[in-house]
Write a protein that holds these residues in place. Structure first.
Motif, PDB file in Angstrom:
ATOM      1  N   ALA A  47     -40.430  77.268  -2.652  1.00 47.64           N
ATOM      2  CA  ALA A  47     -40.303  76.018  -3.403  1.00 47.64           C
ATOM      3  C   ALA A  47     -41.306  74.992  -2.903  1.00 47.64           C
ATOM      4  O   ALA A  47     -41.959  74.300  -3.694  1.00 47.64           O
ATOM      5  CB  ALA A  47     -38.885  75.474  -3.280  1.00 47.64           C
ATOM      6  N   ALA A  51     -44.383  74.273  -5.556  1.00 46.57           N
ATOM      7  CA  ALA A  51     -43.890  73.194  -6.411  1.00 46.57           C
ATOM      8  C   ALA A  51     -44.981  72.510  -7.216  1.00 46.57           C
ATOM      9  O   ALA A  51     -44.727  72.045  -8.337  1.00 46.57           O
ATOM     10  CB  ALA A  51     -43.154  72.163  -5.561  1.00 46.57           C
ATOM     11  N   GLY A  54     -45.365  73.559 -10.742  1.00 47.76           N
ATOM     12  CA  GLY A  54     -44.270  73.330 -11.670  1.00 47.76           C
ATOM     13  C   GLY A  54     -43.179  74.370 -11.483  1.00 47.76           C
ATOM     14  O   GLY A  54     -43.189  75.144 -10.535  1.00 47.76           O
ATOM     15  N   ALA A  55     -42.217  74.393 -12.396  1.00 47.67           N
ATOM     16  CA  ALA A  55     -41.067  75.297 -12.281  1.00 47.67           C
ATOM     17  C   ALA A  55     -41.436  76.700 -12.753  1.00 47.67           C
ATOM     18  O   ALA A  55     -40.874  77.233 -13.722  1.00 47.67           O
ATOM     19  CB  ALA A  55     -39.886  74.739 -13.069  1.00 47.67           C
ATOM     20  N   TRP A  81     -35.290  76.744  -8.829  1.00 47.18           N
ATOM     21  CA  TRP A  81     -35.445  75.570  -9.696  1.00 47.18           C
ATOM     22  C   TRP A  81     -34.139  75.180 -10.384  1.00 47.18           C
ATOM     23  O   TRP A  81     -34.083  74.146 -11.058  1.00 47.18           O
ATOM     24  CB  TRP A  81     -36.544  75.815 -10.724  1.00 47.18           C
ATOM     25  CG  TRP A  81     -37.849  76.208 -10.102  1.00 47.18           C
ATOM     26  CD1 TRP A  81     -38.627  77.292 -10.425  1.00 47.18           C
ATOM     27  CD2 TRP A  81     -38.554  75.531  -9.051  1.00 47.18           C
ATOM     28  NE1 TRP A  81     -39.749  77.332  -9.641  1.00 47.18           N
ATOM     29  CE2 TRP A  81     -39.739  76.266  -8.783  1.00 47.18           C
ATOM     30  CE3 TRP A  81     -38.297  74.379  -8.307  1.00 47.18           C
ATOM     31  CZ2 TRP A  81     -40.649  75.879  -7.815  1.00 47.18           C
ATOM     32  CZ3 TRP A  81     -39.201  74.001  -7.324  1.00 47.18           C
ATOM     33  CH2 TRP A  81     -40.370  74.748  -7.087  1.00 47.18           C
ATOM     34  N   THR A  85     -35.752  70.290  -8.314  1.00 48.27           N
ATOM     35  CA  THR A  85     -36.890  70.206  -9.213  1.00 48.27           C
ATOM     36  C   THR A  85     -38.187  70.296  -8.402  1.00 48.27           C
ATOM     37  O   THR A  85     -38.197  70.005  -7.193  1.00 48.27           O
ATOM     38  CB  THR A  85     -36.895  68.884  -9.985  1.00 48.27           C
ATOM     39  OG1 THR A  85     -37.135  67.799  -9.067  1.00 48.27           O
ATOM     40  CG2 THR A  85     -35.576  68.668 -10.709  1.00 48.27           C
ATOM     41  N   PRO A  86     -39.284  70.685  -9.032  1.00 53.27           N
ATOM     42  CA  PRO A  86     -40.559  70.682  -8.307  1.00 53.27           C
ATOM     43  C   PRO A  86     -40.899  69.321  -7.716  1.00 53.27           C
ATOM     44  O   PRO A  86     -41.432  69.251  -6.601  1.00 53.27           O
ATOM     45  CB  PRO A  86     -41.563  71.105  -9.385  1.00 53.27           C
ATOM     46  CG  PRO A  86     -40.767  71.974 -10.308  1.00 53.27           C
ATOM     47  CD  PRO A  86     -39.418  71.314 -10.361  1.00 53.27           C
ATOM     48  N   ALA A  89     -39.022  68.905  -4.587  1.00 53.56           N
ATOM     49  CA  ALA A  89     -39.583  69.775  -3.551  1.00 53.56           C
ATOM     50  C   ALA A  89     -40.846  69.170  -2.951  1.00 53.56           C
ATOM     51  O   ALA A  89     -41.042  69.201  -1.726  1.00 53.56           O
ATOM     52  CB  ALA A  89     -39.877  71.156  -4.137  1.00 53.56           C
TER      53      ALA A  89
END
Length: 287
Positions: A47, A51, A54-55, A81, A85-86, A89
């Motif tokens: 993560a 990150a 994105g996801a 995710w 969320t990114p 993270a």
């Protein structure tokens, strides 16, 4: 034609990169993510490092990271995710970088003129980095640089690390080294990650490692004892030279004096961090 001394950019990278990587060995990273409900070390790593993309799912990360077993990546992504969320993270990673640097370098170093100078030089070097065919660099290049000098320095080191890393993957593909062959041959130089660390963190099994060794022996890269042959030594040297060529732009942009100064400053910070226990003592080696 290069205006820099031979391997000057590589030496600068080798001084910058470990300090960036120290956050992944820091207990602070796990603490930040546990506070957000993510308590698995593998999930934290994927993560934190992915990150900026994105996801994304496991396929994208396996491709971008190159040397992880896809099964390990798929164990953690995209599931993480659902927990974070990114953006969360990335914020957690930056907080961990802040606390880690404060601990291993000290407040005086973070507030020093040398840190501000290093941040300025490193950021200037990133001005010449390029996005095409460099997914991890390009994703991080879209992030805003922090204002505090030590975090700006860490951010610039991240950009320069991923820029060189993306180019290195192209060199590995050209050389015909698959993910584990790349790791095995790097370890055989004595400068790569120790096998026990690779097997513990990259998802590969001992049988996978042994099979890669046999393939490299069949190609004449390793000898019967698992050491690099002359051909293997030449292959690794060619890999680094090819990576140097693809990573020359930021250091040419900075100029010989700037590269030399950034290297000296970065080595000072790196030595201080290593002396403060920023890295596992058994991380590098053949054993």
């Amino acid at each position: 034609m290069s205006t820099l001394p031979p391997r000057a950019g590589r030496r600068c990278h080798n001084a910058l990169n470990p300090l960036h990587s120290s956050v992944y060995f820091s207990p602070d990273l796990g603490e930040e993510f546990r506070g957000l409900g993510v308590d698995d070390d593998g999930r934290v790593y994927f993560a934190a490092r992915a990150a900026a993309l994105g996801a994304v799912g496991a396929g994208t990360v396996t491709a971008a990271f190159y040397n992880f077993d896809h099964r390990l990546v798929a164990r953690h992504l995209p599931a993480v995710w659902s927990d974070i969320t990114p953006a969360e993270a990335l914020d957690a990673r930056l907080r961990a970088a802040d606390s880690t640097l404060r601990r291993v370098l000290g407040e005086e170093a973070l507030a020093s003129a040398e840190m501000a100078e290093a941040a300025g030089l490193a950021l200037r070097a990133t001005e010449a980095c390029t996005r095409h065919a460099r997914p991890l660099y390009a994703a991080h290049a879209d992030l805003e640089a922090p204002e505090q000098p030590h975090l700006a320095y860490w951010h610039a080191a991240t950009l320069l690390r991923e820029h060189r890393g993306d180019g290195h993957l192209a060199a590995l593909l050209t050389a015909g080294l698959d993910p584990l062959e790349a790791l095995v041959s790097h370890t055989a130089t004595g400068k790569g990650m120790a096998p026990r660390w690779i097997l513990a963190t990259r998802g590969w099994r001992r049988a996978d490692w042994d099979a890669a060794v046999e393939r490299l022996r069949g190609r004449g890269v390793l000898d019967a004892e698992g050491e690099l042959t002359d051909a293997g030594t030449a292959l690794r040297a060619d890999l680094e030279e090819a990576t140097d060529r693809m990573d020359a732009a930021p250091y040419e942009h900075l100029g010989a004096d700037g590269v030399a100064r950034l290297t000296d400053l970065s080595r000072g910070f790196l030595f201080a961090a290593a002396s403060a226990g920023a890295f596992p003592p058994d991380l590098v080696g053949k054993g």
